[in-house]
Each structure stands twice: as C-alpha cells, then as structure tokens.
Write an enzyme that holds these catalytic residues in place. Structure first.
Site, mmCIF file in Angstrom:
data_model
loop_
_atom_site.group_PDB
_atom_site.id
_atom_site.type_symbol
_atom_site.label_atom_id
_atom_site.label_comp_id
_atom_site.label_asym_id
_atom_site.label_seq_id
_atom_site.Cartn_x
_atom_site.Cartn_y
_atom_site.Cartn_z
ATOM 1 N N ASP A 21 0.805 -1.220 0.000
ATOM 2 C CA ASP A 21 0.000 0.000 0.000
ATOM 3 C C ASP A 21 0.838 1.269 0.000
ATOM 4 O O ASP A 21 0.429 2.305 0.522
ATOM 5 C CB ASP A 21 -0.965 0.021 1.215
ATOM 6 C CG ASP A 21 -1.858 -1.207 1.253
ATOM 7 O OD1 ASP A 21 -2.190 -1.711 0.165
ATOM 8 O OD2 ASP A 21 -2.210 -1.649 2.356
ATOM 9 N N LYS A 24 1.877 2.096 -5.155
ATOM 10 C CA LYS A 24 2.418 1.549 -6.416
ATOM 11 C C LYS A 24 1.467 1.829 -7.583
ATOM 12 O O LYS A 24 1.897 2.107 -8.696
ATOM 13 C CB LYS A 24 2.599 0.017 -6.284
ATOM 14 C CG LYS A 24 3.602 -0.366 -5.222
ATOM 15 C CD LYS A 24 3.670 -1.874 -5.020
ATOM 16 C CE LYS A 24 2.442 -2.487 -4.398
ATOM 17 N NZ LYS A 24 2.175 -2.106 -3.001
ATOM 18 N N GLY A 48 -4.596 -4.257 -3.630
ATOM 19 C CA GLY A 48 -5.598 -3.223 -3.867
ATOM 20 C C GLY A 48 -4.831 -1.979 -4.256
ATOM 21 O O GLY A 48 -4.112 -1.422 -3.443
ATOM 22 N N HIS A 49 -4.919 -1.597 -5.510
ATOM 23 C CA HIS A 49 -4.133 -0.460 -6.013
ATOM 24 C C HIS A 49 -5.081 0.663 -6.407
ATOM 25 O O HIS A 49 -5.965 0.482 -7.244
ATOM 26 C CB HIS A 49 -3.277 -0.898 -7.204
ATOM 27 C CG HIS A 49 -2.261 -1.953 -6.849
ATOM 28 N ND1 HIS A 49 -1.444 -2.536 -7.770
ATOM 29 C CD2 HIS A 49 -1.935 -2.504 -5.662
ATOM 30 C CE1 HIS A 49 -0.649 -3.419 -7.166
ATOM 31 N NE2 HIS A 49 -0.941 -3.425 -5.882
ATOM 32 N N GLN A 228 1.908 -6.346 -3.558
ATOM 33 C CA GLN A 228 2.421 -6.533 -2.207
ATOM 34 C C GLN A 228 3.761 -5.777 -2.109
ATOM 35 O O GLN A 228 3.936 -4.803 -2.810
ATOM 36 C CB GLN A 228 2.576 -8.018 -1.862
ATOM 37 C CG GLN A 228 1.256 -8.750 -1.665
ATOM 38 C CD GLN A 228 0.497 -8.988 -2.952
ATOM 39 O OE1 GLN A 228 1.000 -9.578 -3.891
ATOM 40 N NE2 GLN A 228 -0.720 -8.527 -2.990
#
Ligand code: GDP
Ligand code: IMO
Ligand code: MG
Length: 413
Positions: A21, A24, A48-49, A228
């Site tokens: 988080d 990225k 989750g991006h 990640q």
C-alpha cells in the site's frame, strides 16, 4: 518527465519497499502512459491499487493500474493466482467507464486459477490459527495462501484449462478439501464461474512470454507493476507474517518470464512514513495518538479489506535492505503531504535490540505541500527530509508524492 523516462529505460519496474500500500498503483498509472506493455507478475486479488483521476477513485485488484490508458497491452503473468469472478468484475467496471480492455489482455496459460474454495480454506485456516495461537496472520482472506499451496503441491489448475471440463478434477478434490479443512467445494458454482470467464476471456490466454519478447525485439517497452511488497515477501519478508508469493523484483521477473538482464530500472516505492495491515512485527510503530492522526490524514484503510492500517515511522535499515534486495535505481517517496502537520518527523535509523528502534528527529515543515509538483517549491525542511532519505539509503528520490491525484507528483531530476 523526459529525463526521468530516459533514466528508467525500456523495461522498468515498480516495487513496494515496505508492507504494501505504498502507492504503487499511482506511480504505475503515471508512467503507464509512456510504456507499451503493462504487466502484473505475482499475487492475486490480495492487492488493492488505488488511482485517483479528477477526483474519481479507481481500485484494481488483478489488473495492473496502467490499464486506464487506452491501447496499452495488459499482461497477467504466470506467477499470478487469478480469481476469475473478480477479474470479470474489474473488466466490467472498466467497460462501464468506457474502457474495453479484453482485446488487449494477455493472460499467461501458466497462471493459476484461484477458486472460491481457496478463499474458504483461507478463512478456515485463519480461524484455526486464531484459535490455536491466539492470532492469525491477518490475511486478506482472498484465498492466496491456499492457491499457492495447491501450486506448490502441483495440483493447481492453471489458466490453460479455461474452457476445458474440469468437473471431475474438482469433484475428486472436493473429498480431500472437505476432509482436511471442513470446506465444501460447490462444484456447480465453480464450473459456472469457469464458463462465465471462458465466455469473456476465450482467445486471451496466450503465450505471454512470446508476446513480451517479440514486443521487446520490436522496440516495445514494458512497465512491471509489483504487488504486495518486499517486507511481505515469502523469502525475504517478516516470515511468517508475509504473503505467499515472491514480491521482489526477482519474483516479478520470474513471474513474468523475463530475464534479469532485460530490466533497465527498478523504482522502490515507500511512504514518507510506514504502514502495515495484518499481524507481525513493526519496530517503528507509532503511539496511538500519532497513528490516529496519520491514519485519518493519510486515509490509511485497506483498499482490499477496509481494515485500518497500522501506522509507524520510516525505518532506514529496512529501506536499505529492500534497496539491496531489489537493486532500486530510484525511489518514489509517497504521501509526503501527510506529514505536513507534524512538528517533528521521527525516523528509525538503527535498533538497540530487535525490540527497540533508535530514532533521529527531523524538524517538520508545518506547511502544506499538497499538490506540489516542483521540488524547489517544497518547504526547506521537507527538502531536507528527502535529502536525508537519499543520503541514508544511497538511492535518489526521483518521484515524490504530494497527494492522491494523478497530477500530484514531483518529478525531481
Ligand atoms: P498500492 O497498493 O501500493 O497501490 O497502494 P494503495 O492504493 O493500496 O494505497 C495507497 C493509498 O495512498 C491510496 O489511497 C492512494 O490514493 C494514496 N496515495 C498515493 N500516493 C499518495 C500521495 O502522495 N499522497 C496522498 N495523500 N495519498 C497518496
Ligand atoms: P498491495 O499490492 C498490504 C498482507 C495481508 C497480511 C499478509 C498475508 O495492495 O500493496 P495474504 O492475503 O496475502 O495471504 O495476506 O499480507 N497483504 C497486503 N498488505 N497491501 C497488499 O497488497 C497486501 N497483500 C497482502 O494484510 O498481513
Ligand atoms: Mg494496496
């Protein structure tokens, strides 16, 4: 930007330097405009991006963040574990915003299918760990560990099977899954999910290695979006409080089938502070008062699970180590703006024992940096903070995030 792009070269990667988080997605989206192929290599919908464009938020779990740019090829590599209903949902959401990506999607036949039953096993194992040890890993419950367990056991079902009849195989598996984990496989539902995915994705399961390598021979460029982060890596992270995949640049290249010598740069992404979701050690974790303030200001709630993120200060030894492991050529320091109201910024520079960090106190800047796009405009103490990080880690901070929005990024030469 042009200067940055020439220093990044034709095959660049974006890799998380902390516990995920870091932002990225945002930097991938910014750079994707300038690359031809955008690739995800490993992990699954535990990622989750988030991208914010003109105030509209987009969250990606399986598709790389660059896919909002039209005409880019999107690769999902062999190292991934794909939950097909989630993938279809993401494709559908994009379609609703007028973006059709199916015809530019290239899915590795070697990537593994993550079934609903993997998610259920993930939940059952977390419950078991909580019962037996008083605490679980704090997984995202997206089935990641169980899908990679099947892969390592060599019983996983890969995307090459899309469109084939795997009912018998699933039924066979159901007996053992029930016996071992008390989880019932709903074979009909899993088969229906496969059919729905086949209807949309047929023809898109393609030799991604050939696609990328022939692209490279024809002068195409590749941007790799890591998922990640290094401290969650199965080998190099804070084991056992890690994810089940290789999250470093080496893992990303392996996951895509690209050789190390193809890579021309690797951007390490780190927040100007640090966060972690789930259990595990966090040497520089803040006291609750600081953490509350940062969590609120930085919106530190998981993009996948909505869980509040634990907040802490930077820890230089971790940054140095992740830079060593990944060979970072550039930093993207994100969320500098979140520290705008701190009168003092602590940075862990060493530790007395494994349990106690030694801090340097850096004077805060107490001025807004939100939305700034020029390094020269930053308050002097904010500049000093960046110089301090560069000097301590030996890696230049080429990009500095000053807000959620796509434009809110300093590109520092
Ligand atoms: P990822 O998983 O590494 O892509 O990061 P996430 O999207 O899970 O979490 C990063 C969060 O920080 C998202 O909500 C982003 O919109 C936000 N973000 C990224 N960069 C910045 C920044 O420079 N400033 C602020 N305030 N927010 C940022
Ligand atoms: P992105 O790509 C933050 C964490 C989970 C848990 C551990 C294991 O958005 O940075 P898993 O579900 O993978 O078995 O959970 O890893 N985790 C993440 N934390 N960002 C992520 O992805 C994460 N993916 C997994 O919270 O501690
Ligand atoms: Mg995330």
């Amino acid at each position: 930007m042009q200067k940055l792009l020439s220093s990044l070269g034709p095959v660049a990667a974006v890799i998380g330097a902390q516990w995920g988080d870091e932002g990225k997605g945002k930097v991938t989206d910014i750079l994707a405009e300038h690359y031809d192929i955008i690739a995800r290599a490993c992990g699954g919908a535990n990622a989750g991006h988030t991208i914010v464009i003109n105030g509209t938020k987009h969250v990606f779990h399986l598709l790389p963040s660059g896919c909002l740019h039209e005409k880019k090829d999107i690769v999902l590599g062999a190292g991934m574990v794909l939950h097909l209903p989630t993938l279809l949902e993401e494709i559908e959401t994009l379609k609703e915003s007028g973006i059709d990506i199916v015809n530019r999607l290239y899915i590795s036949p070697e990537s593994h299918i993550l079934f609903d039953f993997h998610k259920e096993i993930d939940g059952a194992l977390e419950e078991l760990r909580s019962r037996e040890k008083g605490q679980g890993i704090g997984t995202t419950k997206r089935g990641i560990g169980p899908a990679y367990m099947d892969k390592a056991e060599r019983v996983g079902i890969r995307m090459e099977m899309l469109g084939k009849n795997i009912e018998g195989e699933l039924k066979e598996r159901a007996k053992r899954v029930l016996q071992c984990y008390g989880v019932t496989i709903d074979t009909d539902k899993e088969m229906a999910n496969m059919s729905a995915a086949h209807a949309v994705l047929k023809g898109r399961v393609i030799d991604t290695i050939e696609h990328m390598h022939s692209g490279l021979s024809n002068g195409k460029t590749i941007l790799i979006e890591g998922a990640q982060a290094t401290l969650l890596d199965i080998d190099h992270g804070t084991y056992p409080y890690v994810t089940s995949s290789s999250t470093t640049i080496a893992g990303a290249l392996q996951g895509l089938g690209l050789p190390p010598n193809a890579l021309t740069s690797c951007i390490g992404v780190a927040k100007a502070y640090c966060t972690r979701v789930g259990s595990g050690p966090f040497l520089t974790e803040m006291d609750e008062e600081h953490a509350d303030r940062i969590r609120t200001k930085g919106g530190e709630f998981g993009a996948t699970t909505g869980r509040p993120r634990r907040c802490g200060w930077l820890h230089i030894p971790d940054l140095k180590r992740t830079a060593q492991i990944n060979g970072f050529t550039h930093w993207n320091i994100t969320k500098l703006d979140v520290l705008d109201t701190e009168s003092e910024v602590s940075v862990g520079i060493d530790s007395k024992s494994d349990a106690e960090a030694i801090y340097d106190a850096i004077p805060g800047w107490m001025e807004p940096t939100v939305g700034m796009t020029s390094f020269a405009d930053l308050p002097e103490n904010a500049q000093k903070y960046i110089y301090f990080l560069e000097q301590k880690t030996g890696v230049p901070a080429a990009l500095i995030g000053t807000g959620q929005g796509r434009e809110e990024m300093i590109i520092k030469s």
